[in-house]
Design a protein around this motif. Sequence first.
Motif, PDB file in Angstrom:
ATOM      1  N   GLU A  41      -7.655 -48.549 -47.417  1.00 44.50           N
ATOM      2  CA  GLU A  41      -7.893 -47.945 -48.723  1.00 44.50           C
ATOM      3  C   GLU A  41      -8.257 -46.479 -48.520  1.00 44.50           C
ATOM      4  O   GLU A  41      -9.044 -46.151 -47.634  1.00 44.50           O
ATOM      5  N   PRO A  42      -7.688 -45.598 -49.329  1.00 39.20           N
ATOM      6  CA  PRO A  42      -7.981 -44.176 -49.140  1.00 39.20           C
ATOM      7  C   PRO A  42      -9.410 -43.822 -49.573  1.00 39.20           C
ATOM      8  O   PRO A  42      -9.973 -44.465 -50.459  1.00 39.20           O
ATOM      9  N   LEU A  43      -9.975 -42.827 -48.909  1.00 38.20           N
ATOM     10  CA  LEU A  43     -11.281 -42.310 -49.309  1.00 38.20           C
ATOM     11  C   LEU A  43     -11.019 -41.280 -50.401  1.00 38.20           C
ATOM     12  O   LEU A  43     -10.556 -40.178 -50.129  1.00 38.20           O
ATOM     13  N   ARG A  44     -11.279 -41.659 -51.627  1.00 36.93           N
ATOM     14  CA  ARG A  44     -11.001 -40.793 -52.771  1.00 36.93           C
ATOM     15  C   ARG A  44     -12.264 -40.042 -53.166  1.00 36.93           C
ATOM     16  O   ARG A  44     -13.326 -40.635 -53.333  1.00 36.93           O
ATOM     17  N   PHE A  45     -12.112 -38.753 -53.347  1.00 38.28           N
ATOM     18  CA  PHE A  45     -13.245 -37.897 -53.717  1.00 38.28           C
ATOM     19  C   PHE A  45     -13.889 -38.385 -55.017  1.00 38.28           C
ATOM     20  O   PHE A  45     -15.117 -38.472 -55.118  1.00 38.28           O
ATOM     21  N   ASN A  46     -13.068 -38.740 -56.009  1.00 39.58           N
ATOM     22  CA  ASN A  46     -13.639 -39.169 -57.282  1.00 39.58           C
ATOM     23  C   ASN A  46     -14.414 -40.482 -57.141  1.00 39.58           C
ATOM     24  O   ASN A  46     -15.409 -40.705 -57.828  1.00 39.58           O
ATOM     25  N   TYR A  47     -14.011 -41.366 -56.215  1.00 39.99           N
ATOM     26  CA  TYR A  47     -14.755 -42.609 -56.001  1.00 39.99           C
ATOM     27  C   TYR A  47     -16.107 -42.334 -55.328  1.00 39.99           C
ATOM     28  O   TYR A  47     -17.101 -42.972 -55.642  1.00 39.99           O
ATOM     29  N   VAL A  48     -16.116 -41.405 -54.387  1.00 40.19           N
ATOM     30  CA  VAL A  48     -17.374 -41.049 -53.719  1.00 40.19           C
ATOM     31  C   VAL A  48     -18.340 -40.445 -54.740  1.00 40.19           C
ATOM     32  O   VAL A  48     -19.512 -40.827 -54.811  1.00 40.19           O
ATOM     33  N   VAL A  49     -17.852 -39.520 -55.587  1.00 41.95           N
ATOM     34  CA  VAL A  49     -18.688 -38.924 -56.638  1.00 41.95           C
ATOM     35  C   VAL A  49     -19.156 -40.010 -57.598  1.00 41.95           C
ATOM     36  O   VAL A  49     -20.337 -40.067 -57.979  1.00 41.95           O
ATOM     37  N   SER A  50     -18.251 -40.892 -57.991  1.00 42.26           N
ATOM     38  CA  SER A  50     -18.593 -41.979 -58.908  1.00 42.26           C
ATOM     39  C   SER A  50     -19.686 -42.873 -58.328  1.00 42.26           C
ATOM     40  O   SER A  50     -20.650 -43.230 -59.016  1.00 42.26           O
ATOM     41  N   SER A  51     -19.548 -43.233 -57.056  1.00 37.90           N
ATOM     42  CA  SER A  51     -20.547 -44.108 -56.447  1.00 37.90           C
ATOM     43  C   SER A  51     -21.912 -43.422 -56.358  1.00 37.90           C
ATOM     44  O   SER A  51     -22.947 -44.063 -56.553  1.00 37.90           O
ATOM     45  N   LEU A  52     -21.935 -42.115 -56.098  1.00 31.47           N
ATOM     46  CA  LEU A  52     -23.210 -41.384 -56.082  1.00 31.47           C
ATOM     47  C   LEU A  52     -23.830 -41.338 -57.482  1.00 31.47           C
ATOM     48  O   LEU A  52     -25.050 -41.492 -57.636  1.00 31.47           O
ATOM     49  N   LEU A  53     -23.002 -41.161 -58.507  1.00 33.60           N
ATOM     50  CA  LEU A  53     -23.511 -41.181 -59.890  1.00 33.60           C
ATOM     51  C   LEU A  53     -24.092 -42.552 -60.238  1.00 33.60           C
ATOM     52  O   LEU A  53     -25.104 -42.644 -60.938  1.00 33.60           O
ATOM     53  N   ILE A  54     -23.474 -43.606 -59.738  1.00 36.06           N
ATOM     54  CA  ILE A  54     -23.994 -44.954 -59.995  1.00 36.06           C
ATOM     55  C   ILE A  54     -25.373 -45.113 -59.371  1.00 36.06           C
ATOM     56  O   ILE A  54     -26.292 -45.645 -59.995  1.00 36.06           O
ATOM     57  N   VAL A  55     -25.542 -44.643 -58.138  1.00 38.17           N
ATOM     58  CA  VAL A  55     -26.855 -44.724 -57.479  1.00 38.17           C
ATOM     59  C   VAL A  55     -27.890 -43.953 -58.300  1.00 38.17           C
ATOM     60  O   VAL A  55     -29.017 -44.421 -58.507  1.00 38.17           O
ATOM     61  N   VAL A  56     -27.521 -42.782 -58.820  1.00 41.33           N
ATOM     62  CA  VAL A  56     -28.435 -41.998 -59.674  1.00 41.33           C
ATOM     63  C   VAL A  56     -28.757 -42.783 -60.947  1.00 41.33           C
ATOM     64  O   VAL A  56     -29.920 -42.863 -61.368  1.00 41.33           O
ATOM     65  N   GLY A  57     -27.747 -43.371 -61.572  1.00 41.59           N
ATOM     66  CA  GLY A  57     -27.968 -44.161 -62.781  1.00 41.59           C
ATOM     67  C   GLY A  57     -28.883 -45.343 -62.540  1.00 41.59           C
ATOM     68  O   GLY A  57     -29.786 -45.623 -63.340  1.00 41.59           O
ATOM     69  N   ILE A  58     -28.693 -46.042 -61.419  1.00 36.56           N
ATOM     70  CA  ILE A  58     -29.557 -47.173 -61.069  1.00 36.56           C
ATOM     71  C   ILE A  58     -30.980 -46.676 -60.842  1.00 36.56           C
ATOM     72  O   ILE A  58     -31.947 -47.302 -61.262  1.00 36.56           O
ATOM     73  N   TYR A  59     -31.114 -45.531 -60.192  1.00 33.75           N
ATOM     74  CA  TYR A  59     -32.437 -44.944 -59.977  1.00 33.75           C
ATOM     75  C   TYR A  59     -33.141 -44.718 -61.315  1.00 33.75           C
ATOM     76  O   TYR A  59     -34.312 -45.038 -61.484  1.00 33.75           O
ATOM     77  N   LEU A  60     -32.404 -44.184 -62.275  1.00 32.68           N
ATOM     78  CA  LEU A  60     -33.007 -43.915 -63.582  1.00 32.68           C
ATOM     79  C   LEU A  60     -33.408 -45.197 -64.305  1.00 32.68           C
ATOM     80  O   LEU A  60     -34.363 -45.215 -65.080  1.00 32.68           O
ATOM     81  N   LEU A  61     -32.682 -46.286 -64.059  1.00 35.05           N
ATOM     82  CA  LEU A  61     -33.019 -47.572 -64.680  1.00 35.05           C
ATOM     83  C   LEU A  61     -34.177 -48.272 -63.982  1.00 35.05           C
ATOM     84  O   LEU A  61     -34.738 -49.222 -64.511  1.00 35.05           O
ATOM     85  N   SER A  62     -34.524 -47.819 -62.781  1.00 36.38           N
ATOM     86  CA  SER A  62     -35.514 -48.507 -61.958  1.00 36.38           C
ATOM     87  C   SER A  62     -36.932 -48.082 -62.272  1.00 36.38           C
ATOM     88  O   SER A  62     -37.182 -47.041 -62.857  1.00 36.38           O
ATOM     89  N   ASP A  63     -37.833 -48.919 -61.783  1.00 41.54           N
ATOM     90  CA  ASP A  63     -39.257 -48.634 -61.877  1.00 41.54           C
ATOM     91  C   ASP A  63     -39.647 -47.827 -60.642  1.00 41.54           C
ATOM     92  O   ASP A  63     -39.547 -48.314 -59.517  1.00 41.54           O
ATOM     93  N   LYS A  64     -40.095 -46.602 -60.850  1.00 40.31           N
ATOM     94  CA  LYS A  64     -40.409 -45.707 -59.731  1.00 40.31           C
ATOM     95  C   LYS A  64     -41.528 -46.253 -58.832  1.00 40.31           C
ATOM     96  O   LYS A  64     -41.597 -45.935 -57.669  1.00 40.31           O
ATOM     97  N   LYS A  65     -42.419 -47.075 -59.368  1.00 43.34           N
ATOM     98  CA  LYS A  65     -43.561 -47.559 -58.596  1.00 43.34           C
ATOM     99  C   LYS A  65     -43.116 -48.338 -57.368  1.00 43.34           C
ATOM    100  O   LYS A  65     -43.766 -48.306 -56.338  1.00 43.34           O
ATOM    101  N   ASN A  66     -42.002 -49.066 -57.463  1.00 45.04           N
ATOM    102  CA  ASN A  66     -41.541 -49.873 -56.336  1.00 45.04           C
ATOM    103  C   ASN A  66     -40.997 -49.039 -55.190  1.00 45.04           C
ATOM    104  O   ASN A  66     -40.935 -49.510 -54.065  1.00 45.04           O
ATOM    105  N   LEU A  67     -40.568 -47.818 -55.474  1.00 41.22           N
ATOM    106  CA  LEU A  67     -39.996 -46.980 -54.416  1.00 41.22           C
ATOM    107  C   LEU A  67     -41.049 -46.462 -53.446  1.00 41.22           C
ATOM    108  O   LEU A  67     -40.711 -46.023 -52.357  1.00 41.22           O
ATOM    109  N   LYS A  68     -42.319 -46.514 -53.824  1.00 42.63           N
ATOM    110  CA  LYS A  68     -43.388 -45.953 -53.003  1.00 42.63           C
ATOM    111  C   LYS A  68     -43.731 -46.853 -51.819  1.00 42.63           C
ATOM    112  O   LYS A  68     -44.357 -46.397 -50.885  1.00 42.63           O
ATOM    113  N   ARG A  69     -43.338 -48.087 -51.870  1.00 40.09           N
ATOM    114  CA  ARG A  69     -43.672 -49.000 -50.785  1.00 40.09           C
ATOM    115  C   ARG A  69     -42.591 -48.953 -49.711  1.00 40.09           C
ATOM    116  O   ARG A  69     -41.443 -49.319 -49.952  1.00 40.09           O
TER     117      ARG A  69
END
Length: 187
Positions: free
Chosen positions: A20-48
Amino acid sequence: APVSYTYVFLIQFVATFFGEPLRFNYVVSSLLIVVGIYLLSDKKNLKRMKGVLLALLSALFWTIGQAVIKIATTAELNPMSIAFARVSSAMVVIGAYMLIKRSDCNLAISGKQHLLLAGISILDLGLGSTLYVYSIGVAGLTTTIILTSISPLVTQVVSKAMGKEAPSRRDITASLVIVMALIVAAV
């Protein structure tokens, strides 16, 4: 959640081993998803630190697991067989863990709750898992991972709708980021 969702990003590179090709738009999309999940998450759990390390470990195992599913679909195994093997092996691992920890799996629930639990299991582990495996074989690993990674957003929307909770600005921002990720992936 955001740390464990780094597998969405990692899988973009692993998929190149399957042609499967490494597509620039897929890499950007996957990084945006991680950011979106971060925003949906509870920050308190990240401290542990322990939680972060376990999340990274789960991301590693999910990445390897998705790669193995891709290998199985490439070998033209039946998607239902692969889904059955996934669920069965999980049952063995969880059962062994419960025996080692001497944990009691007490399901003291009513008859209606048993039916609900059975329905959820059929939809999630039966139908959902089979469609997921089939999608990896047909659409490819990277496309499937990006599209199925919207599940935390769907979960948030459903829980807000059922619980009479108004979405916060953070929830709305996260939703927009995840939708933007899907748009970027489609370009």
